[in-house]
Motif scaffolding. Structure first.
Motif, PDB file in Angstrom:
ATOM      1  N   PHE A 107     -29.064  -8.508 -17.067  1.00 25.26           N
ATOM      2  CA  PHE A 107     -30.056  -9.209 -17.880  1.00 25.26           C
ATOM      3  C   PHE A 107     -31.197  -8.231 -18.115  1.00 25.26           C
ATOM      4  N   SER A 108     -31.583  -8.043 -19.371  1.00 23.15           N
ATOM      5  CA  SER A 108     -32.668  -7.113 -19.677  1.00 23.15           C
ATOM      6  C   SER A 108     -33.706  -7.817 -20.527  1.00 23.15           C
ATOM      7  N   GLY A 109     -34.980  -7.552 -20.216  1.00 26.58           N
ATOM      8  CA  GLY A 109     -36.040  -8.171 -21.006  1.00 26.58           C
ATOM      9  C   GLY A 109     -37.224  -7.242 -21.114  1.00 26.58           C
ATOM     10  N   LYS A 110     -38.059  -7.495 -22.112  1.00 26.07           N
ATOM     11  CA  LYS A 110     -39.299  -6.722 -22.223  1.00 26.07           C
ATOM     12  C   LYS A 110     -40.425  -7.643 -22.636  1.00 26.07           C
ATOM     13  N   ALA A 111     -41.657  -7.220 -22.309  1.00 27.56           N
ATOM     14  CA  ALA A 111     -42.837  -8.025 -22.640  1.00 27.56           C
ATOM     15  C   ALA A 111     -44.063  -7.125 -22.590  1.00 27.56           C
ATOM     16  N   LEU A 112     -45.139  -7.559 -23.225  1.00 33.57           N
ATOM     17  CA  LEU A 112     -46.421  -6.895 -23.023  1.00 33.57           C
ATOM     18  C   LEU A 112     -46.795  -7.080 -21.561  1.00 33.57           C
ATOM     19  N   ALA A 113     -47.459  -6.089 -20.962  1.00 38.02           N
ATOM     20  CA  ALA A 113     -47.758  -6.162 -19.535  1.00 38.02           C
ATOM     21  C   ALA A 113     -48.494  -7.452 -19.177  1.00 38.02           C
ATOM     22  N   ARG A 114     -49.357  -7.933 -20.093  1.00 36.71           N
ATOM     23  CA  ARG A 114     -50.125  -9.142 -19.765  1.00 36.71           C
ATOM     24  C   ARG A 114     -49.216 -10.365 -19.646  1.00 36.71           C
ATOM     25  N   ASN A 115     -47.996 -10.281 -20.184  1.00 36.61           N
ATOM     26  CA  ASN A 115     -47.047 -11.392 -20.091  1.00 36.61           C
ATOM     27  C   ASN A 115     -45.909 -11.134 -19.105  1.00 36.61           C
ATOM     28  N   ALA A 116     -46.063 -10.106 -18.259  1.00 32.17           N
ATOM     29  CA  ALA A 116     -44.940  -9.708 -17.412  1.00 32.17           C
ATOM     30  C   ALA A 116     -44.497 -10.834 -16.480  1.00 32.17           C
ATOM     31  N   GLU A 117     -45.466 -11.589 -15.958  1.00 30.68           N
ATOM     32  CA  GLU A 117     -45.073 -12.687 -15.057  1.00 30.68           C
ATOM     33  C   GLU A 117     -44.305 -13.764 -15.802  1.00 30.68           C
ATOM     34  N   ALA A 118     -44.727 -14.017 -17.042  1.00 27.36           N
ATOM     35  CA  ALA A 118     -44.014 -15.003 -17.858  1.00 27.36           C
ATOM     36  C   ALA A 118     -42.597 -14.518 -18.167  1.00 27.36           C
ATOM     37  N   LEU A 119     -42.437 -13.203 -18.338  1.00 28.56           N
ATOM     38  CA  LEU A 119     -41.097 -12.644 -18.551  1.00 28.56           C
ATOM     39  C   LEU A 119     -40.219 -12.895 -17.339  1.00 28.56           C
ATOM     40  N   VAL A 120     -40.776 -12.653 -16.145  1.00 28.07           N
ATOM     41  CA  VAL A 120     -40.024 -12.907 -14.905  1.00 28.07           C
ATOM     42  C   VAL A 120     -39.585 -14.369 -14.849  1.00 28.07           C
ATOM     43  N   ALA A 121     -40.501 -15.272 -15.242  1.00 31.24           N
ATOM     44  CA  ALA A 121     -40.177 -16.704 -15.180  1.00 31.24           C
ATOM     45  C   ALA A 121     -39.056 -17.056 -16.173  1.00 31.24           C
ATOM     46  N   VAL A 122     -39.128 -16.499 -17.379  1.00 31.74           N
ATOM     47  CA  VAL A 122     -38.069 -16.771 -18.372  1.00 31.74           C
ATOM     48  C   VAL A 122     -36.726 -16.260 -17.850  1.00 31.74           C
ATOM     49  N   MET A 123     -36.720 -15.034 -17.318  1.00 31.90           N
ATOM     50  CA  MET A 123     -35.457 -14.463 -16.843  1.00 31.90           C
ATOM     51  C   MET A 123     -34.921 -15.253 -15.651  1.00 31.90           C
ATOM     52  N   ARG A 124     -35.838 -15.715 -14.810  1.00 33.95           N
ATOM     53  CA  ARG A 124     -35.392 -16.531 -13.676  1.00 33.95           C
ATOM     54  C   ARG A 124     -34.701 -17.807 -14.173  1.00 33.95           C
ATOM     55  N   ASP A 125     -35.316 -18.467 -15.166  1.00 31.35           N
ATOM     56  CA  ASP A 125     -34.718 -19.697 -15.678  1.00 31.35           C
ATOM     57  C   ASP A 125     -33.340 -19.444 -16.287  1.00 31.35           C
ATOM     58  N   ILE A 126     -33.225 -18.353 -17.005  1.00 31.15           N
ATOM     59  CA  ILE A 126     -31.938 -18.061 -17.670  1.00 31.15           C
ATOM     60  C   ILE A 126     -30.854 -17.739 -16.640  1.00 31.15           C
ATOM     61  N   ILE A 127     -31.233 -17.000 -15.585  1.00 33.72           N
ATOM     62  CA  ILE A 127     -30.236 -16.629 -14.582  1.00 33.72           C
ATOM     63  C   ILE A 127     -29.910 -17.819 -13.676  1.00 33.72           C
ATOM     64  N   ALA A 128     -30.968 -18.555 -13.267  1.00 36.87           N
ATOM     65  CA  ALA A 128     -30.755 -19.581 -12.236  1.00 36.87           C
ATOM     66  C   ALA A 128     -30.331 -20.918 -12.805  1.00 36.87           C
ATOM     67  N   ALA A 129     -30.823 -21.273 -14.009  1.00 33.51           N
ATOM     68  CA  ALA A 129     -30.589 -22.637 -14.481  1.00 33.51           C
ATOM     69  C   ALA A 129     -30.211 -22.706 -15.962  1.00 33.51           C
ATOM     70  N   PRO A 130     -29.174 -21.966 -16.360  1.00 34.75           N
ATOM     71  CA  PRO A 130     -28.771 -22.036 -17.774  1.00 34.75           C
ATOM     72  C   PRO A 130     -28.217 -23.421 -18.086  1.00 34.75           C
ATOM     73  N   GLU A 131     -28.454 -23.898 -19.310  1.00 38.12           N
ATOM     74  CA  GLU A 131     -27.920 -25.199 -19.718  1.00 38.12           C
ATOM     75  C   GLU A 131     -27.149 -25.029 -21.017  1.00 38.12           C
ATOM     76  N   PHE A 132     -25.826 -25.129 -20.895  1.00 34.84           N
ATOM     77  CA  PHE A 132     -24.972 -25.000 -22.074  1.00 34.84           C
ATOM     78  C   PHE A 132     -24.646 -26.395 -22.594  1.00 34.84           C
ATOM     79  N   THR A 133     -24.786 -26.584 -23.915  1.00 31.90           N
ATOM     80  CA  THR A 133     -24.308 -27.841 -24.478  1.00 31.90           C
ATOM     81  C   THR A 133     -23.100 -27.533 -25.359  1.00 31.90           C
TER      82      THR A 133
END
Ligand SMILES: [Zn+2]
Length: 974
Positions: A637-663
Motif C-alpha cells: 500500500f503506497s500513499g502520499k500527502a502534504l506533511a501537514r496531513n501525514a497523520e490523516a494519511l496514516v488514518a486513511v491507510m489504516r482504514d483501507i488495510i484494516a477495514a475495507p468494505e466491498f459491496t
C-alpha cells in the motif's frame, strides 16, 4: 537527486548583466522547487530560460512556434526530416544512432498544433554537451535531403518499385502515419475540436497533415518553412540543472548564434472572432459500432490562456466539476445512463492561444445530439443555481498544491516537466514565471473565495451566457475506409494523369536510389560517444534508519521531498492457497476504490482527495538474488500527502488495510471497467501477453506474473464478470483480508528530516497475528507451444528462456546480449526487412528470464526463423563498437532515474530483498567487462532450442506453417 554531498550551485548573475551577447532580463526565486529562474535574450532575438536547481539530471530543449497555414503537415514532416542528418553529423539517422552512445534519461522531438520542440535530459556532463551539439546541429543545420523528404514526407512509388507497369501508389512515413492516425477516434476528435472552436485560425488546419493535403507539400515549401521558423529569432531555449550557464551559452553562441542575423517572422495568432450564436458540427471516423461508437461534446471558447489568473481558476473549476466519479458535473451525466463515460477531451484546455472548456458523453448511439446538449446545459445551470460545495473547492486547491510541490521523476523527468509548465504561458506571450510559481494567483483566488462566490458567476458568464459554443458530434462511419481508399485512388489518378514515360522512368529511378540510401549504414565515427569509463561504477548510498515496532520493520528516509510525505506499507504474505493467489491483483485494485471503516466509496474517495495525494495498492512477487526458485509474495500500500496531513494519511491507510468494505454493486462496476481495459489491451500489447505466456512455461516467478496479468487473468476475470462469480470472489476477498493481517509488515517513510518523526503505530499495531512468510513454488507450466487467436490482422510472436539468478556471473552478459540483439539484429531483421512494427529482446536480471518478441508482425514462421538464427548473427562482423554500445545501454537499466519520492524506498526494499549496493556494484563490475566471447558463451549455454518456450497471439492458426520448424502449438481463442 540525492542529498549526498550537496555541490554548491553556481552563483546567480545579476539583472542587466551581459553574458557574451546575451542580456540577463530577470532573476526570480522558485521557493517551492528550491531553485531560480533566469530569463535572458540574445542580441538576435533568441529567448532563453535557465532553471538553476540542485538536480543532477540536466535538461535542454529548443522550441519553435510553428504555425501552419495549411494541412500539408509541413511542421510534422519537418520534425521528422530534421532528425535525419545534419551538416556536422551527415549520417542517415543521428538521433537513433545516439541512443546507445549516450546515458540520456530522455530524448525526443514533438510537434503540437502550434509549436515543435526538441528536448533531452541526462545525468552525465560529457553526455550533456555531446547531445547539445547533436540537437543544435540537427535543428539549425539539418541537411533536409530531397531523399529524406521523399522517404518521410510523400512520394509516388509503383506497387513493385522497379516495374512501371504496376499500380502507382502514394507512400511516405508521415503520409502513412497520418492515414493511421486519422482512423483513430481520439485523433479525429482532437482535430475537429480546434477547427470547430477556432475556424479562422491556424487550429483549423491539421498540423500533423491530412492525407489528402500532404501530397501538396513541395520540397521548396518545406525548406522555406525551416528557414523561417527554425531561426534563433523564433526560438525559445530552455536549460535546467546545475551545470554552469556560461559554458552552455558559449556552446550555443559558437555553434548557432554566430551563424545567424536577426530576422523577423510573424507567428502571432490573432483572436478568434467570437460567434454570435451557438453552432453544431458533425465529423466521422472509420468505425462500425453504430450502436455505441458516437460521442457528443459541448464546447466553449474562453479567454486568453496566457492569463495566469484565469488559467488557474479554470484548472481548479474543471477539477471540481469533473475530477472524480462523484463530481457535480460527472455524476449526473453518467447517472443519466445516456452514455458510458465522459467524451474525450472533457475539461479545461489551455493548449490553444485562447482557452476552451468541453464536456459531453461517449458510448452513444446515433441521434443523441439534442439530448446530450440539453443534459449538459441543464446540469451546468443546476450547478450554478445550487452552488458548489466549498469543501470540493478546498480539495481541488489541495491537489493543486501537491502538484506544485511534488518533485518526481516517475513517468517523466521532472527537469522536462518544468519546461512544459513554463512554455505554456511563455509561447503565447505570457509570463513564464507563472507556469512555475502560482503563489500570487493562489493568494488572490483564496481572497476572492473568502469574499464570496467565484466559480458560479464564472460559469454563468463564460459558459452559460457565452454564444461561442459548439456542439460537436463524432460518429462512426462504416463506409469511411472504402471512401478514403477511393479518394486516394482519385488523388493518385488526378496527380498522375499527364505522366509521360519519362516521368514513370524517373519514379523507378528515384525509388531505387532511395532503397540504396536506406541500405547505407550510419557511419558511427562521426558522432560523439561516451566510453565505458563514463559509467558510474559505484552505487550511490542513500541514508536511512530502521527500527523494529512489534512485528513491523520501519525505515525512515530523509529526502528533500518539497514538503510531501510518502509512505509504503509492504506486507509479506504467509502461505496463500491457489484460489486466493490467483485473485490477489483483483483485491489490490478494488481495495482503494471501495469503501472502508463505515464510509462508502464516494465518501472515502472525497476524504482521500481532501487529505492525500492518492493511495494505491499492488501485489508483487520477488525472488532472491541467488535463487530463482525462492519466491516471496507481498501486497504493498503506497500513499502520499502534504506533511501537514501525514497523520490523516496514516488514518486513511489504516482504514483501507484494516477495514475495507466491498459491496457487490461497486465491485461489479470496477471489474467491468477492468475487463474492458484488459480486452482493449490485447491488440495493443499482444507482445507482452505472448511473452508472459512463453515465460510462464519456464519460470516460477513468470508463472505467477502470467496468472496475475496475462491472458489467463483475462479469462478468469471474464468468467467472474460474465458467469456470476461475484459472491464467491467476495468470499475470497474476506479470506485474503484475514491472511493479510497475519503477514509480516515492512514500512518505509520518506519525508524531509523535520517530518520524519511521524507516529506509525496505528499501522504497525494492525499486524498482531503471527504467520510465517510463505514461499510459493508454482510449477512452470511445461505444456508446450501456445497460440492464442484473436481478431487481429497481425501477429505477436515470442520465445522465452529461463537462465540464471542475479548473482550468477553470467547474468550481466545476458543483459548485454539482449541489448545487442535488439538494436543490431532484431530491429533490422523484423522491422526493416520483415515489416513488423517492432522487434525486441529483453532480459530481466531479477527474474532471470530472457525473451525475444515481435510487435504487430505480418509473419510467424519467418520471425521464428529470425529468432533461431540469432546465434549465427553473433558470428558475423561485429566489432567492439557494438559491444560497447550494448554495455552502455545495459548500464542504463541498472541506474534508473530516481527522485526524492522513489530513491529511498528503492534502496530500502532492495536491501531487504538482498539486492544491496555491494551486490549491485559486483553486477556492474562484471557488466563493464563483458566481451563478445561472453555473449557467444551464454547464448550457447542458455538460449538453446531445447530450453526454449514458445507463445504467440495472432489472427490465425500457426500450426501449418510452423510444422517446418517442428513445432506444434496448442491453439485457443483469446
Ligand atoms: Zn510523426
Amino acid at each position: 537527486m540525492t542529498i549526498a554531498a550537496a555541490t554548491p550551485l553556481p552563483a546567480l548573475p545579476g539583472v542587466g548583466e551581459r553574458l557574451g551577447r546575451y542580456t540577463v532580463n530577470r532573476v526570480e526565486d522558485l521557493p517551492e522547487m528550491q531553485g531560480h529562474l533566469i530569463l535572458l535574450t540574445h542580441q538576435n532575438g533568441a529567448r532563453h530560460a535557465h532553471v538553476v536547481r540542485d538536480d543532477d539530471n540536466s535538461a535542454f530543449g529548443v522550441t519553435f512556434p510553428t504555425v501552419p497555414r495549411d494541412s500539408t503537415g509541413v511542421a510534422h514532416i519537418l520534425e521528422h526530416i530534421v532528425l535525419m542528418g545534419s551538416q556536422k553529423y551527415p549520417v542517415p539517422d543521428p538521433f537513433f544512432a545516439m541512443l546507445p552512445r549516450s546515458l540520456n534519461t530522455f530524448m525526443n522531438a514533438m510537434t503540437s498544433n502550434d509549436w515543435t520542440t526538441y528536448p533531452f535530459s541526462t545525468r552525465n556532463e560529457k553526455d550533456y554537451f555531446n547531445l547539445l551539439g547533436v540537437y543544435l546541429d540537427a535543428t539549425f543545420f539539418p541537411l533536409m535531403r530531397y531523399e529524406s523528404f521523399r522517404q518521410d514526407g510523400h512520394r509516388f512509388e509503383f506497387e513493385t518499385p522497379e516495374d512501371p507497369t504496376t499500380e502507382l501508389k502514394l507512400q511516405g512515413v508521415v503520409y502513412n502515419e497520418m492515414k493511421g492516425a486519422m482512423a483513430a477516434p481520439g485523433a479525429v476528435m482532437w482535430r475537429a475540436f480546434g477547427k470547430a472552436l477556432f475556424p479562422d485560425l491556424t487550429y483549423a488546419n491539421n498540423s500533423g497533415g491530412s492525407p489528402g493535403d500532404i501530397p501538396n507539400l513541395t520540397y521548396d515549401n518545406l525548406r522555406a518553412f525551416h528557414a523561417a521558423h527554425y531561426h534563433p529569432s523564433n526560438a525559445f531555449f530552455y536549460t535546467y540543472g546545475k551545470l554552469p550557464l556560461g559554458r552552455i551559452l558559449d556552446e550555443i553562441e559558437a555553434h548557432v548564434m554566430s551563424q545567424f542575423q536577426a530576422q523577423t517572422l510573424d507567428v502571432s495568432i490573432p483572436d478568434q472572432t467570437p460567434f454570435t450564436e451557438p453552432r453544431q458540427e458533425r465529423v466521422t471516423y472509420p468505425g462500425s459500432d453504430v450502436e455505441r461508437g458516437t460521442q457528443v461534446s459541448v464546447m466553449w471558447k474562453l479567454g486568453l490562456s496566457n492569463d495566469a489568473d484565469a488559467n488557474l481558476r479554470w484548472s481548479v473549476l474543471s477539477d471540481v466539476l469533473l475530477g472524480n466519479a462523484g463530481a457535480p458535473l460527472t455524476r449526473p451525466l453518467i447517472d443519466s445512463g445516456l452514455g458510458s463515460a465522459l467524451a474525450d477531451l472533457s475539461g479545461y484546455r489551455d493548449s490553444f492561444r485562447e482557452g476552451a472548456f468541453a464536456v459531453g458523453l461517449k458510448g452513444l448511439g446515433a441521434g443523441k445530439v439534442e439530448e446530450v446538449q440539453a443534459l449538459v446545459l441543464d446540469t451546468l445551470r443546476a450547478v450554478v443555481q445550487d452552488g458548489i460545495d466549498p469543501e470540493l473547492i478546498e480539495s481541488s486547491l489541495h491537489q493543486f498544491e501537491i502538484a506544485q510541490k511534488e518533485v518526481s521523476n516517475s513517468g517523466f523527468p521532472y527537469a522536462l516537466g518544468v519546461m512544459f509548465r513554463l512554455l505554456g504561458p511563455w509561447l503565447y506571450g505570457g509570463d513564464p514565471l507563472t507556469g512555475l510559481r502560482l503563489d500570487a494567483q493562489l493568494e488572490k483566488l483564496r481572497a476572492d473565495l473568502a469574499a464570496g462566490k467565484v466559480f458560479e458567476p464564472m460559469l454563468q458568464r463564460e459558459v452559460l451566457d457565452n454564444p461561442h459554443r459548439v456542439t460537436l458530434e463524432l460518429a462512426p462511419d462504416p463506409e469511411l475506409v472504402a471512401h478514403m481508399a477511393e479518394q486516394e485512388r482519385e488523388l493518385v489518378q488526378s496527380l498522375s494523369a499527364d505522366f509521360t514515360g519519362e516521368d514513370r522512368a524517373r519514379i523507378v529511378a528515384e525509388s531505387l536510389k532511395l532503397k540504396e540510401l536506406q541500405a547505407q549504414e550510419n557511419d558511427p565515427g562521426v558522432l560523439p560517444t561516451l566510453a565505458l569509463s563514463d559509467v558510474p561504477a559505484s552505487v550511490p548510498p542513500v541514508p536511512y534508519s530502521t527500527e523494529q515496532a512489534g512485528r513491523a520493520l520501519v525505515a525512515r528516509v530523509p529526502q528533500p521531498t518539497g514538503g510531501l510525505t510518502y509512505l509504503d506499507v509492504q506486507v509479506r504474505l504467509p502461505e496463500l492457497p491457489g484460489d486466493l493467489l490467483e485473485v490477489l491483483p483483483l483485491y489490490t485494485s478494488a481495495v482503494t476504490k471501495s469503501g472502508a471503516a463505515g464510509q462508502d466509496y464516494v465518501a472515502l474517495s472525497r476524504r482521500m482527495e481532501a487529505v492525500t495525494g492518492g493511495v494505491s495498492a499492488s501485489a508483487s512477487s520477488g525472488v532472491r538474488p541467488d535463487d530463482l526458485h525462492l519466491l516471496r509474495l507481498a501486497v504493498s500500500f503506497s500513499g502520499k500527502a502534504l506533511a501537514r496531513n501525514a497523520e490523516a494519511l496514516v488514518a486513511v491507510m489504516r482504514d483501507i488495510i484494516a477495514a475495507p468494505e466491498f459491496t457487490r454493486e461497486r465491485l461489479e462496476q470496477l471489474l467491468k471497467q477492468r475487463l474492458a481495459g484488459l480486452k482493449a489491451s490485447v491488440v495493443n500489447s499482444g507482445n507482452a501477453y505472448a511473452e508472459r505466456l512463453a515465460a510462464a512455461q519456464v519460470s516460477p516467478a513468470a508463472s505467477i506474473g502470467e496468472t496475475w496479468g496475462g491472458l489467463s487473468a483475462l479469462d478468469r476475470l471474464k468468467h467472474i464478470v460474465e458467469e456470476g462469480g461475484l459472491d464467491d470472489l467476495l468470499d475470497r476477498f474476506g479470506r485474503i483480508h484475514t491472511l493479510l493481517l497475519s503477514g509480516q509488515p515492512v514500512l518505509c517513510l520518506t519525508a524531509t528530516e523535520d517530518d520524519l518523526k511521524l507516529n506509525l503505530t496505528p499501522l504497525t499495531d494492525l499486524f498482531t497475528a503471527d504467520a510465517p512468510v510463505g514461499h510459493p513454488l508454482p510449477r512452470p507450466r511445461a505444456d508446450g507451444p501456445q497460440a492464442r487467436v484473436t481478431d487481429s490482422p497481425v501477429a505477436f510472436n515470442a520465445v522465452a528462456f529461463e537462465t540464471v539468478p542475479y548473482t550468477h556471473p553470467n547474468s550481466p552478459a545476458l543483459l548485454v546480449l539482449a541489448r545487442l540483439l535488439r538494436s543490431e539484429y532484431l530491429l533490422k531483421e523484423l522491422r526493416e526487412k520483415g515489416g513488423a512494427y517492432g522487434g525486441s529482446a529483453s532480459f530481466d536480471p531479477r527474474e532471470g528470464v530472457f525473451a525475444m518478441s515481435s510487435y504487430r508482425d505480418p509473419h510467424i514462421l519467418r520471425t521464428y526463423r529470425v529468432f533461431r538464427d540469432a546465434r549465427a548473427f553473433l558470428d558475423t562482423e561485429l566489432g567492439q563498437r557494438e559491444v560497447t554500445e550494448a554495455v552502455l545501454s545495459a548500464s542504463k537499466a541498472l541506474d534508473p532515474l530516481t527522485s526524492p519520492d522513489t530513491v529511498g524506498r528503492l534502496r530500502f526494499f532492495g536491501d531487504q530483498a538482498g539486492f544491496t549496493p555491494e551486490v549491485q556494484e559486483a553486477y556492474k563490475t562484471r557488466l563493464l567487462a563483458v566481451a563478445m566471447a561472453d555473449l557467444k558463451r551464454v547464448m550457447d549455454a542458455y538460449l538453446t532450442p531445447e530450453r526454449a518456450a514458445y507463445a504467440l497471439v495472432a489472427g490465425r492458426d500457426p500450426n501449418e506453417e510452423m510444422n517446418e520448424l517442428g513445432l506444434s502449438f496448442t491453439v485457443q481463442p483469446v
